[in-house]
Write an enzyme that holds these catalytic residues in place. Structure first.
Site, PDB file in Angstrom:
ATOM      1  N   ASP A  93     -47.595  72.571 -53.965  1.00 55.04           N
ATOM      2  CA  ASP A  93     -46.288  72.069 -54.440  1.00 55.04           C
ATOM      3  C   ASP A  93     -46.180  71.760 -55.935  1.00 55.04           C
ATOM      4  O   ASP A  93     -45.594  70.738 -56.311  1.00 55.04           O
ATOM      5  CB  ASP A  93     -45.903  70.801 -53.645  1.00 55.04           C
ATOM      6  CG  ASP A  93     -45.823  71.041 -52.145  1.00 55.04           C
ATOM      7  OD1 ASP A  93     -46.118  72.162 -51.693  1.00 55.04           O
ATOM      8  OD2 ASP A  93     -45.472  70.103 -51.412  1.00 55.04           O
ATOM      9  N   LYS A 124     -43.085  75.387 -46.620  1.00 56.12           N
ATOM     10  CA  LYS A 124     -43.133  74.311 -45.614  1.00 56.12           C
ATOM     11  C   LYS A 124     -41.965  73.354 -45.771  1.00 56.12           C
ATOM     12  O   LYS A 124     -41.327  73.344 -46.827  1.00 56.12           O
ATOM     13  CB  LYS A 124     -44.460  73.557 -45.746  1.00 56.12           C
ATOM     14  CG  LYS A 124     -44.581  72.912 -47.101  1.00 56.12           C
ATOM     15  CD  LYS A 124     -45.927  72.284 -47.272  1.00 56.12           C
ATOM     16  CE  LYS A 124     -46.021  71.529 -48.553  1.00 56.12           C
ATOM     17  NZ  LYS A 124     -44.982  70.505 -48.767  1.00 56.12           N
ATOM     18  N   CYS A 135     -48.340  65.278 -49.845  1.00 55.33           N
ATOM     19  CA  CYS A 135     -48.671  66.620 -49.362  1.00 55.33           C
ATOM     20  C   CYS A 135     -50.126  67.008 -49.587  1.00 55.33           C
ATOM     21  O   CYS A 135     -50.712  67.703 -48.764  1.00 55.33           O
ATOM     22  CB  CYS A 135     -47.708  67.636 -49.964  1.00 55.33           C
ATOM     23  SG  CYS A 135     -46.035  67.390 -49.300  1.00 55.33           S
TER      24      CYS A 135
HETATM   25  C1  VGL Z   1     -43.892  65.686 -51.164  1.00 56.40           C
HETATM   26  C2  VGL Z   1     -42.588  63.817 -50.809  1.00 56.40           C
HETATM   27  C3  VGL Z   1     -41.616  64.591 -50.238  1.00 56.40           C
HETATM   28  C4  VGL Z   1     -45.161  66.272 -51.727  1.00 56.40           C
HETATM   29  C5  VGL Z   1     -42.932  66.467 -50.573  1.00 56.40           C
HETATM   30  O1  VGL Z   1     -45.183  67.488 -52.071  1.00 56.40           O
HETATM   31  O2  VGL Z   1     -46.149  65.521 -51.829  1.00 56.40           O
HETATM   32  N1  VGL Z   1     -43.714  64.362 -51.275  1.00 56.40           N
HETATM   33  N2  VGL Z   1     -41.805  65.912 -50.120  1.00 56.40           N
END
Ligand code: VGL
Ligand code: ZN
Length: 182
Positions: free
Chosen positions: A8, A86, A127
């Site tokens: 991410d 995801k 994540c």
């Molecule tokens: C994430 C909060 C909400 C992450 C993703 O990538 O850690 N954190 N969505």
């Protein structure tokens, strides 16, 4: 065989984004610098529909096909063999890259004969943590590259707590300069 999984590293999680991780962009040069040590490099993307329940807990971020969901512009994406999407459904958070719906990450890694998985990216306390714990449970020897992750830290110390929880579960915390080529 070892693989690097970049979690991410997207605009919305970096300074200026809608769910910016403090200093989220500092992971980019570290990740770019270790890529060549891995025969296989893959990434995940948070990839939400506009009306997901996930946005009851978080400000809207990484909405499918928006600029916020793009990789950070300085991330070197040329070596990515595959990207796993995801959080793609209205009803799931999709914190772990192993919850990808675009392709099955665990099956992909097994097919590629990966036994050691190195995890880097954002965010340490969500994540990255969920992904590393899943990898460990699935039997991969799992490493988190400590200087290539950054935390949301909604509560101060969340990032440190997450690293400790991962280590307790059997994940190895490693520094980028300790990774060798073989
Ligand atoms: C994430 C909060 C909400 C992450 C993703 O990538 O850690 N954190 N969505
Ligand atoms: Zn999300």
């Amino acid at each position: 065989m070892k693989a690097l999984l970049i979690v991410d590293v997207q605009n919305d999680f970096c300074p200026g984004g809608t769910l910016a991780v403090p200093e989220g962009d500092k992971v980019v040069p570290v990740i770019n610098g270790i890529m060549d040590l891995f025969p296989l490099v893959i990434a995940s993307k948070d990839w939400h529909p506009k009306d997901t329940v996930h946005f009851k807990k978080w400000p809207p971020h990484c909405v499918q096909d928006t600029k916020g969901a793009d990789f950070h512009p300085k991330l070197d994406t040329s070596k990515l063999k595959k990207v796993f999407l995801k959080g793609t459904r209205n009803k799931d958070d999709g914190y772990s890259a192993f919850e990808s719906t675009s392709a099955n990450l665990a099956e992909f890694l097994k097919k590629e004969q990966v036994d050691e998985l190195y995890v880097a990216g954002l965010a340490t306390d969500y994540c990255v943590k969920a992904t590393a714990l899943d990898a460990d449970k699935l039997g991969f020897e799992t490493f988190v590259v400590e200087d290539a992750v950054a935390a949301v830290n909604a509560k101060p110390g969340d990032g440190e707590k997450a690293l400790k929880a991962m280590a307790r579960a059997g994940v190895t915390l490693i520094s980028s300069n300790e990774i060798s080529k073989d």
